[in-house]
Design a protein around this motif. Structure first.
Motif, PDB file in Angstrom:
ATOM      1  N   LEU A   1      -9.768  -2.847   2.063  1.00 31.68           N
ATOM      2  CA  LEU A   1     -10.434  -3.969   1.409  1.00 31.68           C
ATOM      3  C   LEU A   1      -9.489  -4.685   0.456  1.00 31.68           C
ATOM      4  O   LEU A   1      -9.419  -5.926   0.447  1.00 31.68           O
ATOM      5  CB  LEU A   1     -11.671  -3.473   0.650  1.00 31.68           C
TER       6      LEU A   1
ATOM      7  N   THR B   1     -11.750 -10.140   6.709  1.00 31.29           N
ATOM      8  CA  THR B   1     -11.778  -9.020   5.763  1.00 31.29           C
ATOM      9  C   THR B   1     -12.746  -7.938   6.210  1.00 31.29           C
ATOM     10  O   THR B   1     -12.485  -6.741   6.034  1.00 31.29           O
ATOM     11  CB  THR B   1     -12.170  -9.524   4.364  1.00 31.29           C
TER      12      THR B   1
ATOM     13  N   ALA C   1      -6.784  -6.591   2.556  1.00 35.47           N
ATOM     14  CA  ALA C   1      -7.345  -7.702   3.331  1.00 35.47           C
ATOM     15  C   ALA C   1      -7.828  -8.833   2.446  1.00 35.47           C
ATOM     16  O   ALA C   1      -7.575 -10.014   2.743  1.00 35.47           O
ATOM     17  CB  ALA C   1      -8.483  -7.189   4.219  1.00 35.47           C
ATOM     18  N   ILE C   2      -8.505  -8.514   1.354  1.00 35.85           N
ATOM     19  CA  ILE C   2      -9.092  -9.581   0.539  1.00 35.85           C
ATOM     20  C   ILE C   2      -8.012 -10.362  -0.215  1.00 35.85           C
ATOM     21  O   ILE C   2      -8.127 -11.566  -0.421  1.00 35.85           O
ATOM     22  CB  ILE C   2     -10.146  -8.996  -0.436  1.00 35.85           C
TER      23      ILE C   2
ATOM     24  N   SER D   1      -3.749  -4.658   7.009  1.00 29.82           N
ATOM     25  CA  SER D   1      -4.835  -3.959   6.319  1.00 29.82           C
ATOM     26  C   SER D   1      -5.285  -2.712   7.082  1.00 29.82           C
ATOM     27  O   SER D   1      -5.604  -1.683   6.466  1.00 29.82           O
ATOM     28  CB  SER D   1      -6.013  -4.905   6.093  1.00 29.82           C
TER      29      SER D   1
ATOM     30  N   CYS E   1     -15.158 -12.672   0.950  1.00 32.55           N
ATOM     31  CA  CYS E   1     -14.868 -11.863   2.134  1.00 32.55           C
ATOM     32  C   CYS E   1     -15.275 -12.617   3.394  1.00 32.55           C
ATOM     33  O   CYS E   1     -16.453 -12.940   3.583  1.00 32.55           O
ATOM     34  CB  CYS E   1     -15.602 -10.520   2.063  1.00 32.55           C
TER      35      CYS E   1
ATOM     36  N   ASP F   1      -6.126 -12.428   2.665  1.00 30.02           N
ATOM     37  CA  ASP F   1      -6.979 -13.439   3.281  1.00 30.02           C
ATOM     38  C   ASP F   1      -7.259 -14.603   2.345  1.00 30.02           C
ATOM     39  O   ASP F   1      -7.507 -15.728   2.798  1.00 30.02           O
ATOM     40  CB  ASP F   1      -8.300 -12.787   3.721  1.00 30.02           C
TER      41      ASP F   1
END
Length: 559
Positions: A505, A193, A508-509, A459, A189, A512
């Motif tokens: 989460l 994130t 985004a994770i 996100s 992260c 990313d």
């Protein structure tokens, strides 16, 4: 004379200025767009500069006690809302609701004390969570279809089933935390994130804000306006009336609650709600909670107070989804609390031990018969920023109020009878503050990178939009969008995708760490965040244990 001077300059006279050398082609040439000065942003700051007390600095004892009481009042609203919604559907009466509230407050005090001592050690309050509503409602519907002698017996059986499912599912977080699984996940992260997760931790709770205020506008709206006026007034009197400024900065919420609560009591006594619908009376009147008359004077929650737990595989698997969601929400709240307390970002190993201890706390809650599991209280995190006091001691003192008023039932019921629209007005400010703290993490990444902006936008939007669809579908159809023959599977999916931080989460994770991840290492902010994931002096200052447990326990068992 002028011609002579011009000739001298032409022939290299000392009066001539040095020749102008053109800049190399590679040198950046400033481009001025528009008129006026171009804003030069401040360099990124790891800690907020305007905090009065950080994590390990403490106000005076009288001030700390008053601030701790304010934390207690703020966390009450969520528990009363949750119990008022669940207990009647379980078949419980007002006395049962009072006992459930006492148990939830008592366990919040115990779990908060554990987290501040041997968990993250951040000033976070552990509180009952609405993410457990979906699996709990499944248990309620299951037992509602059975036959009982009376409604109270149905309530007891429902509580025993919640107790059993929470007991087994709590080992999920214990496993994730103490086997380093959570630590390994959050090493991936970056600040890109962290931003959407922390933002939607606050924004995702908008339904508990103004929609609840609107259920009794004549009480909720004055509370919201008064609180905003008190906060705004601080800026006008900052340098002129220091005592008044100090009072408004530290205790604006207590002042707001006192004034509006008294106003609601006057309206109730004057008969303003004598001829209104029953639903309006429930939200507006100060005497419709029935908690003071139902709560016992002294009642100590004890293990298995509702009876032996009832275990069912479908209930357990359904509860696991809520347990995972609570871990995600707590992690986002810890990032916000660390920033508001003047601490370094919580390292991955600290987050992991916190999730493990959160599982232990849920195990204790199941043993003592709580109606739902716990997570970090977002409203109390926002209170850290509103008062500018991030002291750990203040939150630890607040656990004394939680435990004391949960045992002395009449006193605790008195404060729990505050009309819920007043709490909702407070949440409008506190949740927004937490969301704003999430935005501040973008300073550690490249906020001019289109890659980062795409990830943030996707996100954030999906983190709010997807749960909204799930919640609206559930409200209209009576069940979540996931509806198969496997009820436990439905509960897991509906719980996960009804949580804004969890959806944010996941989106985004994944983005990313798959979208130009290696070539965008510095743009993602890892160069700033990665040093904090190691053991160093800065982390030890905030997150080390109060005693030197390393001397007796091997490091692999405590980090």
């Amino acid at each position: 004379m002028g011609s002579e001077k011009g000739a001298a300059m032409t022939h290299g006279s000392p009066l001539a200025p040095p020749p102008v050398v053109a800049p190399p082609a590679s040198a950046p040439v400033p481009i001025h767009v528009g008129f006026g000065n171009i804003h030069q942003s401040n360099p990124p700051l790891e800690q907020l500069p305007n905090l009065q007390f950080c994590l390990h600095s403490n106000p005076s004892w009288p001030e700390a006690v008053m601030l701790a009481f304010q934390h207690y009042v703020v966390m009450l609203g969520t528990i009363v809302m949750l119990a008022s919604f669940l207990v009647p559907q379980m078949g419980g009466n007002n006395g049962d609701k009072a006992r459930v509230i006492q148990t939830l407050v008592f366990m919040s005090g115990v779990n908060t004390l554990l987290q501040t001592l041997i968990g993250t050690r951040l000033p976070t309050v552990m509180n009952s969570s609405f993410v457990f509503i979906i699996p709990v409602m499944s248990i309620i519907r299951d037992f509602a279809s059975r036959t009982y002698e009376d409604e109270h017996q149905r309530f007891i059986h429902t509580m025993r089933a919640i107790q059993g499912s929470l007991m087994i599912s709590s080992f999920t977080n214990i496993f994730l935390g103490y086997t380093y699984t959570w630590e390994r996940l959050f090493r991936f992260c970056s600040p890109v994130t962290v931003v959407p997760v922390v933002c939607v931790v606050g924004l995702g709770l908008f339904e508990r804000g103004f929609p609840q205020v609107g259920k009794c506008v004549e009480i909720g709206l004055p509370a919201l306006i008064l609180l905003m006026l008190l906060i705004t007034a601080q800026q006008y009197i900052h340098h002129n009336h220091m005592n008044t400024y100090f009072l408004l900065e530290r205790f604006s919420i207590i002042l707001c609650v006192k004034v509006v609560w008294a106003f609601a009591a006057v309206l109730t006594a004057a008969g303003a709600y004598n001829h209104v619908p029953e639903k309006t009376k429930l939200h507006c009147r100060t005497d419709r909670s029935y908690l003071i008359s139902s709560a016992p004077w002294i009642k100590i929650p004890y293990p298995f107070q509702w009876g032996t737990p009832i275990f069912a595989a479908s209930h357990i698997f359904g509860m696991i989804g809520a347990v995972l969601v609570s871990a995600c929400e707590s992690t986002g709240a810890h990032y916000a609390a660390a920033r508001l307390a003047g601490a370094t970002p919580p390292p991955a190993y600290v987050l992991s031990r916190s999730v493990g201890l959160q599982g232990v706390g849920m195990l204790l809650e199941s043993i003592f018969g709580a109606a739902a599991g716990s997570t970090v209280s977002i409203e109390n995190v926002g209170l850290l920023g509103l008062t500018r006091v991030g002291s750990r001691r203040v939150v630890q003192i607040s656990t004394g109020f939680m435990i004391f008023f949960s045992i002395i039932g009449k006193f605790g019921a008195f404060f729990a009878s505050i009309p819920l629209p007043i709490f909702a007005a407070i949440y409008c400010i506190l949740f927004g503050l937490v969301a704003a703290i999430g935005i501040s993490f973008i300073q550690f990444a490249n906020n001019n990178s289109l890659r980062n902006l795409y990830i943030l936008g996707a996100s954030l939007f999906l983190g709010i939009s997807v749960p909204q669809y799930f919640n609206e579908f559930t409200a209209s159809a009576g069940h979540g969008p996931a509806k198969t023959d496997a009820g436990w599977f439905n509960d897991i999916l509906n719980s996960v995708f009804s949580s804004a931080p969890t959806v944010a989460l996941m989106v985004a994770i994944v983005l990313d760490n798959t979208l130009e991840a290696k070539i965008s290492y510095s743009d993602r902010g890892f160069s700033w965040l990665k040093p904090f994931n190691r053991h160093d002096a800065r982390n030890e200052e905030f997150y080390s244990f109060p005693i030197k447990v390393h001397e007796w326990i091997p490091t692999r068992f405590i980090d």
